[in-house]
Design a protein around this motif. Structure first.
Motif, short mmCIF file in Angstrom:
data_model
loop_
_atom_site.label_atom_id
_atom_site.label_comp_id
_atom_site.label_asym_id
_atom_site.label_seq_id
_atom_site.Cartn_x
_atom_site.Cartn_y
_atom_site.Cartn_z
N LYS A 173 0.84 -1.20 0.00
CA LYS A 173 0.00 0.00 0.00
C LYS A 173 0.87 1.25 0.00
O LYS A 173 0.57 2.23 -0.69
N ALA A 174 1.94 1.22 0.78
CA ALA A 174 2.84 2.37 0.86
C ALA A 174 3.49 2.66 -0.50
O ALA A 174 3.53 3.81 -0.96
N ILE A 175 3.98 1.62 -1.15
CA ILE A 175 4.64 1.81 -2.44
C ILE A 175 3.64 2.19 -3.52
O ILE A 175 3.95 2.98 -4.42
N ASP A 176 2.42 1.69 -3.43
CA ASP A 176 1.38 2.09 -4.39
C ASP A 176 1.08 3.59 -4.27
O ASP A 176 0.89 4.28 -5.28
N LEU A 177 1.02 4.09 -3.03
CA LEU A 177 0.77 5.52 -2.83
C LEU A 177 1.94 6.35 -3.35
O LEU A 177 1.75 7.45 -3.87
N LEU A 178 3.14 5.81 -3.21
CA LEU A 178 4.32 6.50 -3.72
C LEU A 178 4.31 6.58 -5.24
O LEU A 178 4.52 7.64 -5.84
N THR A 179 4.04 5.46 -5.90
CA THR A 179 4.13 5.40 -7.36
C THR A 179 2.90 5.97 -8.06
O THR A 179 3.02 6.54 -9.14
N ASP A 180 1.72 5.84 -7.44
CA ASP A 180 0.49 6.31 -8.08
C ASP A 180 0.22 7.79 -7.81
O ASP A 180 -0.25 8.52 -8.68
N ARG A 181 0.51 8.22 -6.56
CA ARG A 181 0.16 9.59 -6.17
C ARG A 181 1.38 10.46 -5.87
O ARG A 181 1.24 11.64 -5.60
N GLN A 182 2.55 9.87 -5.85
CA GLN A 182 3.80 10.60 -5.58
C GLN A 182 3.78 11.29 -4.22
O GLN A 182 4.32 12.37 -4.04
N TRP A 183 3.16 10.64 -3.22
CA TRP A 183 3.17 11.18 -1.87
C TRP A 183 4.55 10.96 -1.26
O TRP A 183 5.26 10.02 -1.61
N SER A 184 4.90 11.81 -0.32
CA SER A 184 6.17 11.63 0.38
C SER A 184 6.03 10.52 1.41
O SER A 184 4.91 10.21 1.85
N PRO A 185 7.15 9.89 1.85
CA PRO A 185 7.06 8.86 2.89
C PRO A 185 6.37 9.35 4.16
O PRO A 185 5.65 8.59 4.81
N GLU A 186 6.57 10.63 4.53
CA GLU A 186 5.90 11.17 5.72
C GLU A 186 4.39 11.20 5.52
O GLU A 186 3.62 10.85 6.43
N GLN A 187 3.95 11.61 4.34
CA GLN A 187 2.52 11.65 4.05
C GLN A 187 1.93 10.25 4.02
O GLN A 187 0.83 10.01 4.53
N ILE A 188 2.65 9.31 3.44
CA ILE A 188 2.19 7.92 3.37
C ILE A 188 2.06 7.34 4.77
O ILE A 188 1.07 6.70 5.12
N SER A 189 3.09 7.56 5.59
CA SER A 189 3.07 7.03 6.96
C SER A 189 1.89 7.56 7.75
O SER A 189 1.19 6.81 8.44
N ALA A 190 1.64 8.87 7.65
CA ALA A 190 0.53 9.48 8.39
C ALA A 190 -0.82 8.96 7.90
O ALA A 190 -1.73 8.70 8.69
N HIS A 191 -0.95 8.82 6.57
CA HIS A 191 -2.21 8.34 5.99
C HIS A 191 -2.51 6.91 6.44
O HIS A 191 -3.64 6.60 6.85
N LEU A 192 -1.51 6.04 6.39
CA LEU A 192 -1.73 4.64 6.78
C LEU A 192 -1.98 4.51 8.29
O LEU A 192 -2.76 3.67 8.72
N LYS A 193 -1.32 5.37 9.07
CA LYS A 193 -1.56 5.35 10.51
C LYS A 193 -3.01 5.68 10.82
O LYS A 193 -3.62 5.11 11.73
N ALA A 194 -3.58 6.62 10.06
CA ALA A 194 -4.98 7.01 10.26
C ALA A 194 -5.94 5.87 9.96
O ALA A 194 -7.06 5.85 10.45
N THR A 195 -5.48 4.92 9.13
CA THR A 195 -6.32 3.76 8.80
C THR A 195 -5.98 2.55 9.66
O THR A 195 -6.48 1.46 9.41
#
Length: 315
Positions: free
Chosen positions: A81-103
């Motif tokens: 999920k983290a890598i998909d958010l990186l490659t599909d949406r170009q989110w930063s690792p900090e943004q990905i970490s915060a988003h997944l933590k919320a879920t």
């Protein structure tokens, strides 16, 4: 590395010590090194260091193990999920970490960075391509004589410091051959981005684009000031300021940090439209797709909420 003894080995050591067997012989019998026995006696003997009880030693070892913070194995599903958010949406690792933590799925940004470093093909999805440069800021005199009635940023109200809602920053991203461009705007407090494609960067076309982009917010609390640089594209600043019922302020020359919000937004946009892009060959739909992506990207500045949500929550 310290050898992890079993309870049986500790019991055996305790019995041999009571029979006054030399450490060298104990090591041979138990099947460990003599130095391991020495460390075991030093770490897990009673406070006076003279008595070794295997039960007490086992208890102390287990307590010590519980205090050690071991790295958790990240489930493959979470990493995917983290890598998909990186490659599909170009989110930063900090943004990905915060988003997944919320879920309810925990993964640190450093773990994501470590994965990216092991897979260099992912570098292209990071804003800085995993390369970092540090610039020394050297103030230079402002020589903007090409803009009539220019209002300096030093005359801007102090409350327009990036925390108040309704203060915007403006810039252009120029395409190949210095012809086509993107007009970019960002609301500073919520990081909400607006982008419009132009096939020319003539100041009259830029003026019309700015009016169209901000007209919905005219005479509302969502439009108080605009800050930009000293490009000749903003020659008509008085006209679009009057049409929008606002004031345009100009940053000092060579002082991009005075409008850092739009500089940051432009770098994010450059992930999708790198230098050398001819915007005459880019469709308006492509530009709007990028705008939507950026406004749906969680941002640390707004507690990893999205600019889209936070901006329209103000109405």
């Amino acid at each position: 590395m310290y050898h992890q003894l079993t309870s049986e080995q500790r019991s055996q050591i305790s019995a041999l010590l009571q029979s006054k067997t030399p450490k060298k012989e104990i090591a041979k019998i138990v099947g460990i090194s003599q130095s391991t026995i020495s460390r075991e006696l030093k770490r897990n003997s009673c406070r006076n260091g003279r008595h070794y009880s295997w039960q007490k030693a086992q208890e102390m070892a287990m307590e010590r193990r519980e205090r050690i913070c071991l790295n958790r194995l990240i489930p493959q599903s979470v990493m995917k999920k983290a890598i998909d958010l990186l490659t599909d949406r170009q989110w930063s690792p900090e943004q990905i970490s915060a988003h997944l933590k919320a879920t309810g799925e925990n993964i640190s940004h450093e773990t994501i960075y470590a994965y990216i470093r092991r897979h260099p093909e992912l570098h292209i999805h990071c804003r800085h391509k995993m390369k970092y440069r540090h610039h020394i800021k050297q103030p230079k005199a402002t020589k903007a004589t090409n803009i009539p009635n220019r209002v300096s940023i030093h005359e801007r109200p102090p409350e327009a410091n990036g925390c108040r809602f309704g203060d915007w920053e403006l810039d252009l991203i120029v395409g190949a051959g210095q012809k086509s461009c993107l007009v970019t705007l960002v609301e500073r407090s919520k990081s909400y981005v607006l982008i419009k494609r132009l096939e020319t960067k003539h100041h009259s076309a830029v003026k019309q684009a700015i009016i169209q982009m901000l007209f919905p917010f005219r005479k509302t609390h969502a439009l108080k000031t605009i800050t930009t640089d000293n490009g000749t594209e903003f020659y008509d600043h008085q006209e679009f300021a009057k049409a929008l019922c606002t004031t345009v302020y100009f940053a000092d020359s060579y002082a991009s940090w005075q409008k850092s919000a739009i500089e940051n937004a432009n770098k994010l946009i450059r992930q999708y439209f790198p230098k050398g892009t001819d915007f005459r060959l880019v469709s308006d739909d492509e530009v709007m797709t990028v705008q939507r992506k950026l406004n749906k990207r969680p941002r640390e500045k707004i507690n990893f909420s999205t600019p889209l949500k936070e901006f329209y929550a103000m109405f």
